[in-house]
Design a protein around this motif. Structure first.
Motif, PDB file in Angstrom:
ATOM      1  N   GLU A   1       0.803  -1.221   0.000  1.00 26.81           N
ATOM      2  CA  GLU A   1       0.000   0.000   0.000  1.00 26.81           C
ATOM      3  C   GLU A   1       0.839   1.276   0.000  1.00 26.81           C
ATOM      4  OE1 GLU A   1      -2.562  -0.495   3.384  1.00 26.81           O
ATOM      5  OE2 GLU A   1      -3.830  -1.944   2.348  1.00 26.81           O
ATOM      6  N   SER A   2       2.157   1.143  -0.043  1.00 22.42           N
ATOM      7  CA  SER A   2       3.009   2.325  -0.017  1.00 22.42           C
ATOM      8  C   SER A   2       2.906   3.097  -1.341  1.00 22.42           C
ATOM      9  CB  SER A   2       4.464   1.933   0.252  1.00 22.42           C
ATOM     10  OG  SER A   2       4.915   1.080  -0.777  1.00 22.42           O
ATOM     11  N   SER A   3       3.245   4.371  -1.259  1.00 18.65           N
ATOM     12  CA  SER A   3       3.165   5.187  -2.467  1.00 18.65           C
ATOM     13  C   SER A   3       4.228   4.733  -3.460  1.00 18.65           C
ATOM     14  CB  SER A   3       3.366   6.668  -2.116  1.00 18.65           C
ATOM     15  OG  SER A   3       4.656   6.851  -1.574  1.00 18.65           O
ATOM     16  N   ASN A   4       3.846   4.615  -4.704  1.00 16.19           N
ATOM     17  CA  ASN A   4       4.724   4.170  -5.788  1.00 16.19           C
ATOM     18  C   ASN A   4       5.258   2.758  -5.594  1.00 16.19           C
ATOM     19  OD1 ASN A   4       4.401   6.705  -6.928  1.00 16.19           O
ATOM     20  ND2 ASN A   4       6.226   7.515  -5.927  1.00 16.19           N
ATOM     21  N   GLY A   5       4.670   1.991  -4.674  1.00 15.63           N
ATOM     22  CA  GLY A   5       5.122   0.623  -4.432  1.00 15.63           C
ATOM     23  C   GLY A   5       6.461   0.531  -3.733  1.00 15.63           C
ATOM     24  N   ILE A   6       6.922   1.642  -3.166  1.00 19.11           N
ATOM     25  CA  ILE A   6       8.220   1.661  -2.484  1.00 19.11           C
ATOM     26  C   ILE A   6       7.978   1.962  -1.007  1.00 19.11           C
ATOM     27  CG2 ILE A   6      10.465   2.756  -2.320  1.00 19.11           C
ATOM     28  CD1 ILE A   6      10.206   3.440  -5.310  1.00 19.11           C
ATOM     29  N   ALA A   7       8.343   1.000  -0.171  1.00 18.72           N
ATOM     30  CA  ALA A   7       8.159   1.156   1.266  1.00 18.72           C
ATOM     31  C   ALA A   7       9.381   1.842   1.874  1.00 18.72           C
ATOM     32  CB  ALA A   7       7.938  -0.210   1.908  1.00 18.72           C
ATOM     33  N   THR A   8       9.324   2.059   3.177  1.00 18.44           N
ATOM     34  CA  THR A   8      10.461   2.658   3.875  1.00 18.44           C
ATOM     35  C   THR A   8      11.543   1.606   4.099  1.00 18.44           C
ATOM     36  OG1 THR A   8       9.577   2.148   6.061  1.00 18.44           O
ATOM     37  CG2 THR A   8       8.910   4.255   5.075  1.00 18.44           C
ATOM     38  N   ALA A   9      12.734   2.067   4.361  1.00 23.05           N
ATOM     39  CA  ALA A   9      13.854   1.160   4.628  1.00 23.05           C
ATOM     40  C   ALA A   9      13.585   0.320   5.872  1.00 23.05           C
ATOM     41  CB  ALA A   9      15.141   1.954   4.804  1.00 23.05           C
ATOM     42  N   GLN A  10      12.915   0.903   6.859  1.00 20.18           N
ATOM     43  CA  GLN A  10      12.597   0.174   8.081  1.00 20.18           C
ATOM     44  C   GLN A  10      11.668  -1.001   7.784  1.00 20.18           C
ATOM     45  OE1 GLN A  10      11.161   2.552  11.347  1.00 20.18           O
ATOM     46  NE2 GLN A  10      10.302   0.771  12.397  1.00 20.18           N
TER      47      GLN A  10
ATOM     48  N   ASN B   1      12.945 -18.739   8.035  1.00 22.83           N
ATOM     49  CA  ASN B   1      13.683 -19.581   7.092  1.00 22.83           C
ATOM     50  C   ASN B   1      12.997 -19.584   5.722  1.00 22.83           C
ATOM     51  OD1 ASN B   1      15.971 -21.120   6.552  1.00 22.83           O
ATOM     52  ND2 ASN B   1      14.885 -23.045   6.863  1.00 22.83           N
ATOM     53  N   ASP B   2      12.352 -18.482   5.394  1.00 21.81           N
ATOM     54  CA  ASP B   2      11.690 -18.302   4.108  1.00 21.81           C
ATOM     55  C   ASP B   2      12.673 -17.593   3.181  1.00 21.81           C
ATOM     56  OD1 ASP B   2       9.983 -17.977   1.996  1.00 21.81           O
ATOM     57  OD2 ASP B   2       8.417 -16.922   3.136  1.00 21.81           O
ATOM     58  N   LEU B   3      13.696 -18.326   2.770  1.00 24.13           N
ATOM     59  CA  LEU B   3      14.792 -17.731   2.022  1.00 24.13           C
ATOM     60  C   LEU B   3      14.374 -17.299   0.620  1.00 24.13           C
ATOM     61  CD1 LEU B   3      17.688 -20.055   3.207  1.00 24.13           C
ATOM     62  CD2 LEU B   3      16.940 -17.860   4.145  1.00 24.13           C
ATOM     63  N   CYS B   4      13.401 -17.973   0.043  1.00 26.81           N
ATOM     64  CA  CYS B   4      12.929 -17.566  -1.291  1.00 26.81           C
ATOM     65  C   CYS B   4      12.294 -16.179  -1.231  1.00 26.81           C
ATOM     66  CB  CYS B   4      11.947 -18.590  -1.846  1.00 26.81           C
ATOM     67  SG  CYS B   4      12.727 -20.145  -2.321  1.00 26.81           S
ATOM     68  N   ASN B   5      11.397 -15.965  -0.283  1.00 25.82           N
ATOM     69  CA  ASN B   5      10.774 -14.643  -0.157  1.00 25.82           C
ATOM     70  C   ASN B   5      11.807 -13.589   0.214  1.00 25.82           C
ATOM     71  OD1 ASN B   5       8.086 -14.730  -0.933  1.00 25.82           O
ATOM     72  ND2 ASN B   5       7.439 -15.600   1.020  1.00 25.82           N
ATOM     73  N   ALA B   6      12.793 -13.956   1.039  1.00 23.37           N
ATOM     74  CA  ALA B   6      13.853 -13.003   1.391  1.00 23.37           C
ATOM     75  C   ALA B   6      14.629 -12.591   0.143  1.00 23.37           C
ATOM     76  CB  ALA B   6      14.785 -13.621   2.432  1.00 23.37           C
ATOM     77  N   LYS B   7      14.935 -13.563  -0.697  1.00 22.89           N
ATOM     78  CA  LYS B   7      15.693 -13.262  -1.913  1.00 22.89           C
ATOM     79  C   LYS B   7      14.882 -12.384  -2.869  1.00 22.89           C
ATOM     80  CE  LYS B   7      18.511 -15.545  -5.407  1.00 22.89           C
ATOM     81  NZ  LYS B   7      18.995 -16.817  -5.929  1.00 22.89           N
ATOM     82  N   PHE B   8      13.600 -12.700  -3.026  1.00 17.55           N
ATOM     83  CA  PHE B   8      12.757 -11.881  -3.906  1.00 17.55           C
ATOM     84  C   PHE B   8      12.584 -10.472  -3.346  1.00 17.55           C
ATOM     85  CE2 PHE B   8      10.940 -16.064  -5.432  1.00 17.55           C
ATOM     86  CZ  PHE B   8      11.617 -16.026  -6.637  1.00 17.55           C
ATOM     87  N   LEU B   9      12.467 -10.354  -2.022  1.00 17.86           N
ATOM     88  CA  LEU B   9      12.367  -9.034  -1.414  1.00 17.86           C
ATOM     89  C   LEU B   9      13.645  -8.250  -1.670  1.00 17.86           C
ATOM     90  CD1 LEU B   9      10.985  -6.915   0.357  1.00 17.86           C
ATOM     91  CD2 LEU B   9      11.968  -8.078   2.344  1.00 17.86           C
ATOM     92  N   TRP B  10      14.784  -8.884  -1.495  1.00 17.35           N
ATOM     93  CA  TRP B  10      16.064  -8.207  -1.735  1.00 17.35           C
ATOM     94  C   TRP B  10      16.143  -7.692  -3.166  1.00 17.35           C
ATOM     95  CZ3 TRP B  10      19.703  -5.718   0.544  1.00 17.35           C
ATOM     96  CH2 TRP B  10      20.907  -5.475  -0.124  1.00 17.35           C
ATOM     97  N   LYS B  11      15.672  -8.487  -4.108  1.00 14.78           N
ATOM     98  CA  LYS B  11      15.738  -8.083  -5.516  1.00 14.78           C
ATOM     99  C   LYS B  11      14.811  -6.909  -5.826  1.00 14.78           C
ATOM    100  CE  LYS B  11      17.291 -12.428  -7.453  1.00 14.78           C
ATOM    101  NZ  LYS B  11      18.187 -12.239  -8.570  1.00 14.78           N
ATOM    102  N   ARG B  12      13.704  -6.781  -5.095  1.00 10.40           N
ATOM    103  CA  ARG B  12      12.767  -5.702  -5.426  1.00 10.40           C
ATOM    104  C   ARG B  12      12.973  -4.434  -4.597  1.00 10.40           C
ATOM    105  NH1 ARG B  12       8.992  -9.396  -3.001  1.00 10.40           N
ATOM    106  NH2 ARG B  12       8.199  -8.521  -1.058  1.00 10.40           N
ATOM    107  N   ILE B  13      13.892  -4.470  -3.640  1.00 10.70           N
ATOM    108  CA  ILE B  13      14.209  -3.247  -2.903  1.00 10.70           C
ATOM    109  C   ILE B  13      14.976  -2.321  -3.855  1.00 10.70           C
ATOM    110  CG2 ILE B  13      15.500  -2.244  -0.980  1.00 10.70           C
ATOM    111  CD1 ILE B  13      15.092  -4.879   0.533  1.00 10.70           C
ATOM    112  N   PRO B  14      14.537  -1.095  -4.008  1.00 12.04           N
ATOM    113  CA  PRO B  14      15.229  -0.168  -4.908  1.00 12.04           C
ATOM    114  C   PRO B  14      16.692   0.042  -4.502  1.00 12.04           C
ATOM    115  CG  PRO B  14      13.089   0.709  -4.256  1.00 12.04           C
ATOM    116  CD  PRO B  14      13.332  -0.505  -3.422  1.00 12.04           C
ATOM    117  N   ALA B  15      17.543   0.205  -5.494  1.00 14.13           N
ATOM    118  CA  ALA B  15      18.985   0.337  -5.263  1.00 14.13           C
ATOM    119  C   ALA B  15      19.319   1.538  -4.384  1.00 14.13           C
ATOM    120  CB  ALA B  15      19.721   0.437  -6.597  1.00 14.13           C
ATOM    121  N   ASN B  16      18.601   2.639  -4.551  1.00 13.04           N
ATOM    122  CA  ASN B  16      18.910   3.823  -3.745  1.00 13.04           C
ATOM    123  C   ASN B  16      18.616   3.588  -2.263  1.00 13.04           C
ATOM    124  OD1 ASN B  16      16.110   3.815  -4.156  1.00 13.04           O
ATOM    125  ND2 ASN B  16      15.972   6.043  -4.147  1.00 13.04           N
TER     126      ASN B  16
END
Length: 186
Positions: A19-28, A41-56
């Motif tokens: 629900e965050s604006s522009n699909g980008i949540a806070t760093a926290q 131990n949900d490493l797949c979701n952790a990996k997908f989350l890491w990939k979708r966190i914006p680089a900045n």
């Protein structure tokens, strides 16, 4: 944190991300969600989350990279690197409790793995897999009832017997369902 709290927290954090604006949540939000995925131990979701966190956000918040270094070590099943990554950082208070729980659950999984997979193992290997010093590791082995031979430095784990799963027969389930339905109808 109680497991129910973590399940509620993960749902809340996922909702905040969606629900965050522009699909980008806070760093926290990203840090807490990533650390909870590691706890679960949900490493797949952790990996997908890491990939979708914006680089900045990744570059401006180094704790995200530190959390992910724990995730990479878990992904590679490298216990010594996992403990090294967990202990290399003073975690910010937003994830400190979760990361201490990650360390505890990783250690617990390692002990379960050792007890199920090994009939004998060196104390050095147990120490590396649990992230404990030799003295603490030896005390923990003795508390578990594992035998230790000081001459050879070999630990003999005791296999844990899994709790038997009680399964009810189909007839019993049908009887209970019938009884329940007749109760509702009357």
């Amino acid at each position: 944190m109680v497991i129910l709290d973590i399940n509620n927290l993960v749902q809340d954090l996922e909702k905040q991300e969606l629900e965050s604006s522009n699909g980008i949540a806070t760093a926290q939000v990203y840090a807490q969600l990533l650390s909870i995925y590691l706890y679960q131990n949900d490493l797949c979701n952790a990996k997908f989350l890491w990939k979708r966190i914006p680089a900045n956000i990744k570059t401006s918040n180094p704790e995200l990279g530190h959390i992910w270094s724990v995730g990479k070590s878990l992904w590679m099943k490298d216990f010594p690197a996992t403990y090294k990554a967990l202990n290399a950082v003073n975690w910010p208070e937003t994830v400190a409790d979760i990361m201490s729980q990650v360390q505890a659950v990783v250690r617990s999984r390692a002990v379960d793995l050792i007890s199920q997979a090994y009939s004998s193992i060196t104390l050095e290997t147990v120490s590396a897999m649990t992230g404990l010093s030799f003295d603490l590791c030896l005390n923990a082995c003795k508390e578990k009832g594992w035998r230790f031979e000081p001459d050879s430095n070999i630990v003999y784990p005791v296999r844990q017997t899994p709790e038997p799963v009680v399964q009810t027969s189909s007839e019993d389930q049908l009887y209970k369902l019938t009884d329940f339905v007749s109760f509702l109808e009357n």
